[in-house]
Design an enzyme around this catalytic site. Structure first.
Site, PDB file in Angstrom:
ATOM      1  N   GLY A 266       0.849  -1.204   0.000  1.00 20.18           N
ATOM      2  CA  GLY A 266       0.000   0.000   0.000  1.00 20.18           C
ATOM      3  C   GLY A 266       0.875   1.242   0.000  1.00 20.18           C
TER       4      GLY A 266
ATOM      5  N   MET B  83      -3.482  -6.648  -2.066  1.00 20.72           N
ATOM      6  CA  MET B  83      -2.888  -7.182  -0.827  1.00 20.72           C
ATOM      7  C   MET B  83      -3.773  -8.241  -0.162  1.00 20.72           C
ATOM      8  SD  MET B  83      -3.257  -3.850   1.568  1.00 20.72           S
ATOM      9  CE  MET B  83      -4.809  -2.964   1.736  1.00 20.72           C
TER      10      MET B  83
ATOM     11  N   HIS C 298      -5.202   1.224   9.396  1.00 23.39           N
ATOM     12  CA  HIS C 298      -6.222   2.152   9.915  1.00 23.39           C
ATOM     13  C   HIS C 298      -7.348   2.393   8.894  1.00 23.39           C
ATOM     14  CE1 HIS C 298      -4.446   6.370   8.573  1.00 23.39           C
ATOM     15  NE2 HIS C 298      -4.719   5.618   7.555  1.00 23.39           N
TER      16      HIS C 298
HETATM   17  C1  LIG Z   1      -3.854   5.670   3.278  1.00 23.91           C
HETATM   18  S1  LIG Z   1      -3.016   5.217   1.857  1.00 23.91           S
HETATM   19  C2  LIG Z   1      -1.401   4.964   2.542  1.00 23.91           C
HETATM   20  C3  LIG Z   1      -0.327   5.254   1.551  1.00 23.91           C
HETATM   21  C4  LIG Z   1       1.113   5.176   2.117  1.00 23.91           C
HETATM   22  N1  LIG Z   1       1.405   3.899   2.729  1.00 23.91           N
HETATM   23  C5  LIG Z   1       1.373   6.302   3.101  1.00 23.91           C
HETATM   24  O1  LIG Z   1       1.788   6.036   4.208  1.00 23.91           O
HETATM   25  O2  LIG Z   1       1.145   7.456   2.737  1.00 23.91           O
HETATM   26  C6  LIG Z   1      -3.589   3.571   1.578  1.00 23.91           C
HETATM   27  C7  LIG Z   1      -2.988   2.872   0.360  1.00 23.91           C
HETATM   28  O3  LIG Z   1      -3.505   1.538   0.288  1.00 23.91           O
HETATM   29  C8  LIG Z   1      -3.693   1.214  -1.081  1.00 23.91           C
HETATM   30  N2  LIG Z   1      -4.623   0.088  -1.212  1.00 23.91           N
HETATM   31  C9  LIG Z   1      -5.967   0.079  -0.998  1.00 23.91           C
HETATM   32  N3  LIG Z   1      -6.470  -1.147  -1.236  1.00 23.91           N
HETATM   33  C10 LIG Z   1      -5.429  -1.928  -1.618  1.00 23.91           C
HETATM   34  C11 LIG Z   1      -5.307  -3.304  -2.006  1.00 23.91           C
HETATM   35  N4  LIG Z   1      -6.395  -4.114  -2.025  1.00 23.91           N
HETATM   36  N5  LIG Z   1      -4.091  -3.800  -2.328  1.00 23.91           N
HETATM   37  C12 LIG Z   1      -2.988  -2.980  -2.308  1.00 23.91           C
HETATM   38  N6  LIG Z   1      -3.025  -1.662  -1.935  1.00 23.91           N
HETATM   39  C13 LIG Z   1      -4.239  -1.158  -1.603  1.00 23.91           C
HETATM   40  C14 LIG Z   1      -4.224   2.516  -1.656  1.00 23.91           C
HETATM   41  O4  LIG Z   1      -4.145   2.555  -3.060  1.00 23.91           O
HETATM   42  C15 LIG Z   1      -3.363   3.547  -0.953  1.00 23.91           C
HETATM   43  O5  LIG Z   1      -2.185   3.817  -1.681  1.00 23.91           O
HETATM   44  O1  LIG Z   2     -10.657  10.336   3.382  1.00 21.38           O
HETATM   45  C1  LIG Z   2      -9.539  10.585   3.831  1.00 21.38           C
HETATM   46  C2  LIG Z   2      -9.108  11.897   4.057  1.00 21.38           C
HETATM   47  C3  LIG Z   2      -7.838  12.160   4.560  1.00 21.38           C
HETATM   48  C4  LIG Z   2      -7.398  13.539   4.754  1.00 21.38           C
HETATM   49  C5  LIG Z   2      -8.282  14.559   5.083  1.00 21.38           C
HETATM   50  C6  LIG Z   2      -7.868  15.857   5.243  1.00 21.38           C
HETATM   51  C7  LIG Z   2      -6.549  16.160   5.070  1.00 21.38           C
HETATM   52  O2  LIG Z   2      -6.126  17.460   5.191  1.00 21.38           O
HETATM   53  C8  LIG Z   2      -5.653  15.174   4.763  1.00 21.38           C
HETATM   54  C9  LIG Z   2      -6.067  13.872   4.612  1.00 21.38           C
HETATM   55  O3  LIG Z   2      -6.961  11.179   4.863  1.00 21.38           O
HETATM   56  C10 LIG Z   2      -7.339   9.878   4.671  1.00 21.38           C
HETATM   57  C11 LIG Z   2      -6.406   8.856   5.005  1.00 21.38           C
HETATM   58  O4  LIG Z   2      -5.197   9.153   5.511  1.00 21.38           O
HETATM   59  C12 LIG Z   2      -6.769   7.529   4.792  1.00 21.38           C
HETATM   60  O5  LIG Z   2      -5.866   6.553   5.132  1.00 21.38           O
HETATM   61  C13 LIG Z   2      -8.013   7.194   4.278  1.00 21.38           C
HETATM   62  C14 LIG Z   2      -8.934   8.175   3.950  1.00 21.38           C
HETATM   63  C15 LIG Z   2      -8.604   9.535   4.149  1.00 21.38           C
END
Ligand SMILES: C[S@@+](CC[C@H](N)C(=O)[O-])C[C@H]1O[C@@H](n2cnc3c(N)ncnc32)[C@H](O)[C@@H]1O
Ligand SMILES: O=c1cc(-c2ccc(O)cc2)oc2c(O)c(O)ccc12
Length: 338
Positions: A180, A224, A241
């Site tokens: 991710g 994943m 989370h």
């Molecule tokens: C909240 S973001 C976190 C990104 C990064 N790890 C960070 O710390 O900024 C969640 C990530 O999980 C990925 N994700 C969601 N579902 C997934 C899946 N089924 N398999 C792999 N990655 C996935 C999303 O595309 C996204 O990049």
């Molecule tokens: O849906 C969200 C939104 C955020 C978010 C909201 C406001 C900000 O200024 C920054 C980020 O972050 C998310 C996140 O970190 C996540 O893991 C899932 C959803 C969202």
């Protein structure tokens, strides 16, 4: 006092919007380029804004100075450690603070009506015909790209903090997969800090296709929940989370399989909030509670207490784990051992 507290909280949405405005106007960059305390008229002409709006800029800066985002002396406005985080040539957190979820989900967020409705599901599912945001992002790449950039823009700072506070976590491992990991911002910082470590970013195919070509890391697209590339160490940074407990157990089981199939005694490194961890700053607990509500409503995930982490890790079949306290950021590190 009660009245002030209530009114203050009811107009607090202005704080988020003003911060977004400061990021969009690149106020930090203008002050930095000026090279010293910047008078208001210099800032206004440098952005530039029409002279009729100078007074509005004064009011905006007054609030941001009061809140400690910028500082002010007789000669003009100055950066603080907080506004330095917005510098484009630095942490570049402008996209993160500009991410206002209303753009994504309309105005259904936390209304009394939404609570009373028998419609269940996240705001994403309600706004987009039962779809999770990750599927919406595939269909609407402009929203997905904005989200990925917002995540990447808070990554640099939190990963620098992670490698500076806990370098030992990365000692003795030859390869690491960031599950991710978005478009690779995290693995780039890790690979640049530990040049001998082979790093891979793993995320959904529509996400990793936007990762830049890099000599520092390789890229794998996949899901994943199905299969995770094998490695000495798997990193899960702000992934769990996003998901309810049952899904987290499935992800952690896939990670366990991935680290068990190498010769090393593999481990999983979780970077996430711990709601009841020791706090360094009075804003921390409130920020964690705000994020908790944000995640419950947008993706159906949650932040977790030590006990909730314990239960999850044991349910997923791990034999032991260790929680490292967060040093400078909101995030703790949890090492999981198969
Ligand atoms: C909240 S973001 C976190 C990104 C990064 N790890 C960070 O710390 O900024 C969640 C990530 O999980 C990925 N994700 C969601 N579902 C997934 C899946 N089924 N398999 C792999 N990655 C996935 C999303 O595309 C996204 O990049
Ligand atoms: O849906 C969200 C939104 C955020 C978010 C909201 C406001 C900000 O200024 C920054 C980020 O972050 C998310 C996140 O970190 C996540 O893991 C899932 C959803 C969202």
């Amino acid at each position: 006092m009660e009245l002030v507290r209530l009114i203050n909280q009811s107009v607090s949405f202005i704080s988020s919007l003003v911060l977004r405005c400061a990021a969009e106007l690149q106020i930090s960059d203008h002050i930095k380029q000026y090279g010293g305390p910047m008078p208001l008229h210099e800032l206004a002409r440098s952005i530039p804004i029409p002279p009729e709006k100078d007074l509005m800029l004064v009011q905006l800066m007054e609030l941001l100075v009061h809140q400690g985002v910028y500082a002010k002396c007789e000669a003009g406005y100055q950066l603080t450690p907080t506004s330095e985080l917005l510098l484009t040539e630095g942490s570049n957190m402008g996209t993160f603070v500009s991410f206002i979820p209303e753009v994504f989900f309309g105005k259904r967020f936390f209304t009394g009506k939404w609570f009373k409705d028998t419609d269940v599901g996240t705001v994403s599912e309600l706004a987009y015909n039962g779809k999770q945001i990750w599927h919406v992002f595939k269909e609407k790449p402009e929203l997905g790209n904005f989200f990925n950039e917002a995540m990447a823009s808070q990554c640099k700072e939190s990963v620098r903090d992670l490698v500076a506070s806990h370098p030992d976590i990365f000692y003795g491992i030859n390869n690491l997969v960031d599950v991710g990991g978005g478009t690779g911002t995290t693995v780039k910082v890790i690979a640049d800090t530990f040049p001998g470590l082979r790093c891979t970013v793993f995320d959904l195919p529509n996400v990793v296709e936007n990762a830049p070509n890099s000599d520092s890391f390789s890229v794998v697209g996949g899901d994943m929940f199905d299969n995770i590339p094998t490695a000495d160490a798997i990193l899960l940074k702000t992934i769990l989370h996003d998901w309810p407990d049952e899904d987290c157990v499935r992800i952690l089981e896939r990670c366990k399989e991935a680290v068990e199939s190498t010769e090393k005694n593999g481990k999983v490194i979780v970077v996430d909030m711990v709601l009841d961890a020791e706090v360094n700053d009075s804003k921390e607990t409130e920020t964690k509670l705000l994020f908790n509500l944000l995640l419950i409503s947008t993706v159906g995930g949650k932040e977790r207490t030590k006990k909730e982490w314990h239960d999850l890790i044991i349910r997923a079949g791990y034999s032991d784990y260790k929680i490292y306290p967060a040093r400078m950021s909101l995030y703790s590190v949890i090492e999981l051992y198969p």
